[in-house]
Design an enzyme around this catalytic site. Structure first.
Site, PDB file in Angstrom:
ATOM      1  CE  LYS A   3      -1.470  -8.216  -1.956  1.00 34.62           C
ATOM      2  NZ  LYS A   3      -1.339  -7.062  -0.995  1.00 34.62           N
TER       3      LYS A   3
ATOM      4  CD  GLU B 154       5.208  -7.513  -0.638  1.00 35.62           C
ATOM      5  OE1 GLU B 154       4.706  -7.098  -1.509  1.00 35.62           O
ATOM      6  OE2 GLU B 154       4.735  -8.526   0.206  1.00 35.62           O
TER       7      GLU B 154
ATOM      8  CD  GLU C  84      -2.019  -9.421   1.878  1.00 30.02           C
ATOM      9  OE1 GLU C  84      -1.971  -8.065   1.587  1.00 30.02           O
ATOM     10  OE2 GLU C  84      -2.113 -10.322   1.231  1.00 30.02           O
TER      11      GLU C  84
ATOM     12  CG  ASN D  92       0.360 -11.213  -4.453  1.00 29.22           C
ATOM     13  OD1 ASN D  92      -0.340 -12.224  -4.717  1.00 29.22           O
ATOM     14  ND2 ASN D  92       0.743 -10.576  -3.182  1.00 29.22           N
TER      15      ASN D  92
ATOM     16  N   GLY E  22      -0.636  -1.585   0.355  1.00 32.79           N
ATOM     17  CA  GLY E  22      -2.137  -1.232   0.234  1.00 32.79           C
ATOM     18  C   GLY E  22      -2.696  -0.129   1.105  1.00 32.79           C
TER      19      GLY E  22
END
Length: 251
Positions: free
Chosen positions: A11, A168, A98, A9, A174
Site C-alpha cells: 500500500k 477480501e 480501496e 501489498n 485493517g
C-alpha cells in the site's frame, strides 16, 4: 494444478530506501527457507525498478499495486501497464476495495485495466469482496459474483486462466476482524463455482484464490488448510519481514 501464493501489498508505505531494504530482507529469508508457495511483493510504483534490481526473480515475484486504464497519453500522474512491465514487475493488483471506494473504480475501468495488464504480460491479482452491510444483509454471495462477472467474464477462457483472484471481505481489511476459516472457505468455494459455471470445472480448479483481510501468522495456518483457500494477499503483515515470512511458512 493451481499454485499456492502469498502476496504482500505494501500500500502507501515505506520510502524507497526502506522498501529496498525490506525487499532485500524478504529475498534473503526466502533463500534460506524452502517455501512451499510462490511469494510476491507488490510495492509502490516508485520502488519497482529499484526492488527488481535487488531481488532474485526466481524466488520472489514483484508486482505493482495498480495500473492505468489507458495505453499511454495525456494522463498526468498515471502509470501504464507497459511502464509497470518495463520495471521487471510481473504482477499487478487490480480492483482493490480501496481503489473502488476512494478512487471510484468501476467494472468498466477494471475491464480496461485487466486487458492492458494481460496485453503487457502482467498477471492480474483481481480483488473482490463485500462490505459489512452486505455481509450482514446476506447479499455477499451475489455481490462477489457480480464483481467477478462484471470485471472478468468478458475474457476468453485462455485469458481468464491467467488471473489470480483475491477475496477480501472489506469489513476485515485493517480492522483486526477476520473472516473465520469456514467463512473464507464457503466464499472461496462459491467463487470457484461461479467460475466453473462460466468456464468449466478444469479452469475453476486451476484458479488460485487468495484470502485477504487481517491475515497474519497466527491465523494463516487454519485459513490455508481449507481446500479452496490458496494463499493470502497480505497488507500490514507484509511490512515486516518476520511477520510476512511467518505467513509464507504457514504452508
Amino acid at each position: 494444478m493451481r499454485k499456492n501464493i502469498v502476496a504482500g501489498n505494501w500500500k502507501m508505505n515505506t520510502t524507497l530506501q526502506e522498501g529496498v531494504k525490506l525487499a532485500e530482507e524478504v529475498n534473503e529469508a526466502l533463500k534460506n527457507t524452502s517455501a512451499k508457495c510462490d511469494v510476491v511483493i507488490c510495492t509502490p510504483f516508485t520502488h519497482l525498478a529499484s526492488v527488481a534490481s535487488v531481488i532474485d526473480a526466481n524466488i520472489l515475484g514483484l508486482g505493482a499495486e495498480n495500473c492505468a486504464d489507458h495505453v499511454s497519453g495525456a494522463y498526468t500522474g498515471e502509470v501504464s501497464a507497459a511502464m509497470v512491465a518495463s520495471t521487471g514487475a510481473r504482477y499487478v493488483i487490480l480492483g482493490h476495495s480501496e481503489r473502488r471506494q476512494y478512487y471510484g473504480e468501476t467494472a468498466e475501468t477494471l475491464r480496461e485495466k485487466v486487458a492492458l495488464a494481460l496485453a503487457n504480460g502482467l498477471t492480474p491479482i483481481f480483488c473482490i469482496g463485500e462490505v459489512l452491510a452486505e455481509r450482514e444483509n446476506g447479499t455477499y454471495n451475489e455481490v462477489v459474483k457480480a464483481q467477478i462477472v462484471d470485471g472478468l467474464f468478458q475474457l476468453s477462457a485462455e485469458d481468464f486462466g491467467k488471473i489470480i483472484l483475491a477475496y477480501e471481505p472489506v469489513w476485515a481489511i485493517g480492522t483486526g476482524k477476520t473472516a473465520t476459516a469456514d467463512q473464507a472457505q464457503d466464499m472461496h468455494a462459491h467463487i470457484r463455482n461461479v467460475i466453473a459455471d462460466k468456464y468449466g470445472k478444469e479452469i475453476a480448479d486451476n484458479t488460485s484464490i487468495l484470502y485477504g483481510g487481517s491475515c497474519k501468522a497466527s491465523n494463516a495456518p487454519e485459513l490455508f488448510s481449507k481446500p479452496d483457500v490458496d494463499g493470502g494477499l497480505i497488507g500490514g503483515a507484509s511490512l515486516k519481514c518476520a511477520d510476512f515470512m511467518g505467513i509464507v511458512n504457514a504452508f
